[in-house]
Scaffold this active site. Sequence first.
Site, PDB file in Angstrom:
ATOM      1  N   ASN A  33      -9.735  -5.068  37.465  1.00 58.81           N
ATOM      2  CA  ASN A  33     -11.070  -4.484  37.371  1.00 58.81           C
ATOM      3  C   ASN A  33     -10.906  -3.088  37.950  1.00 58.81           C
ATOM      4  O   ASN A  33     -10.030  -2.856  38.774  1.00 58.81           O
ATOM      5  CB  ASN A  33     -12.082  -5.279  38.207  1.00 58.81           C
ATOM      6  CG  ASN A  33     -12.056  -6.756  37.853  1.00 58.81           C
ATOM      7  OD1 ASN A  33     -12.566  -7.161  36.843  1.00 58.81           O
ATOM      8  ND2 ASN A  33     -11.410  -7.559  38.692  1.00 58.81           N
ATOM      9  N   HIS A  61       1.879  -5.633  38.298  1.00 62.85           N
ATOM     10  CA  HIS A  61       1.277  -5.615  36.961  1.00 62.85           C
ATOM     11  C   HIS A  61      -0.210  -5.268  37.053  1.00 62.85           C
ATOM     12  O   HIS A  61      -0.702  -4.372  36.361  1.00 62.85           O
ATOM     13  CB  HIS A  61       1.466  -6.992  36.304  1.00 62.85           C
ATOM     14  CG  HIS A  61       0.771  -7.163  34.982  1.00 62.85           C
ATOM     15  ND1 HIS A  61       1.443  -7.157  33.791  1.00 62.85           N
ATOM     16  CD2 HIS A  61      -0.546  -7.374  34.668  1.00 62.85           C
ATOM     17  CE1 HIS A  61       0.576  -7.342  32.796  1.00 62.85           C
ATOM     18  NE2 HIS A  61      -0.641  -7.476  33.312  1.00 62.85           N
ATOM     19  N   GLU A  62      -0.917  -5.964  37.920  1.00 65.19           N
ATOM     20  CA  GLU A  62      -2.358  -5.730  38.038  1.00 65.19           C
ATOM     21  C   GLU A  62      -2.657  -4.337  38.596  1.00 65.19           C
ATOM     22  O   GLU A  62      -3.617  -3.691  38.174  1.00 65.19           O
ATOM     23  CB  GLU A  62      -3.006  -6.818  38.889  1.00 65.19           C
ATOM     24  CG  GLU A  62      -2.871  -8.231  38.324  1.00 65.19           C
ATOM     25  CD  GLU A  62      -3.372  -8.403  36.896  1.00 65.19           C
ATOM     26  OE1 GLU A  62      -4.206  -7.601  36.429  1.00 65.19           O
ATOM     27  OE2 GLU A  62      -2.928  -9.350  36.231  1.00 65.19           O
ATOM     28  N   GLU A  84      -1.609  -4.225  28.184  1.00 65.01           N
ATOM     29  CA  GLU A  84      -0.791  -5.282  28.781  1.00 65.01           C
ATOM     30  C   GLU A  84       0.699  -4.957  28.830  1.00 65.01           C
ATOM     31  O   GLU A  84       1.383  -5.305  29.781  1.00 65.01           O
ATOM     32  CB  GLU A  84      -1.039  -6.605  28.053  1.00 65.01           C
ATOM     33  CG  GLU A  84      -2.469  -7.095  28.128  1.00 65.01           C
ATOM     34  CD  GLU A  84      -2.998  -7.245  29.558  1.00 65.01           C
ATOM     35  OE1 GLU A  84      -2.199  -7.348  30.512  1.00 65.01           O
ATOM     36  OE2 GLU A  84      -4.223  -7.259  29.722  1.00 65.01           O
TER      37      GLU A  84
END
Length: 201
Positions: A33, A61-62, A84
């Site tokens: 987010n 990754h996030e 992604e």
Amino acid sequence: MLDLFSRRFGLPYPYPRYAQVCVADFIFGGMENTSATTLTDAVLLDERAALDHDVDALVAHELAHQWFGDSVTCRDWGEGWLNEGFATYGGWLGNDHVGTTPIDEAVDDAMAQAPRWRDAFGPVASPAAPVLFSPNQYDGAGIVLHALRLTVGDDTFFEILRTWASERDGTSVTTEDFQELATRLAGQDLVAFFDAWLRSP
């Protein structure tokens, strides 16, 4: 990791703060987010469990999504590899940086798994009725980015990432946008590369 990505992506962390929240029974490993990441509580490991489980790639990754997915985002889900795949590659860069898993090993692992899902999910870039969040959009796209790195060389590859992040900050993007930028900065015709790696099943 914020430091590493700010340097590698050529754009300082784009938000005033960054938070991570762990949630019990979260249905994903993580979810980005803007300025915050939600993670499964399975990443909360004691020292003993941390010896057997690597969560660095997930965390990286996030975090990479703050640049690729939040600051620069795909125009539609058929372009989901631009979110992604870039975040997956960020996870691999993060693991390589901290010494958990060398990037070549991460790519080799993904390549070994690729035959199982490549036929099932079609091309990496699939604007027509894409299979959302398929392995192609994650590891498959990470493999594409590493192949691009090997094709154009480290200096040009990271110049492409830095320019992509800075020029496209705050915009939605397409595969064609990325192909045009990569071609321009590499100074070579990359049409065959993108067709083979992104559009072929």
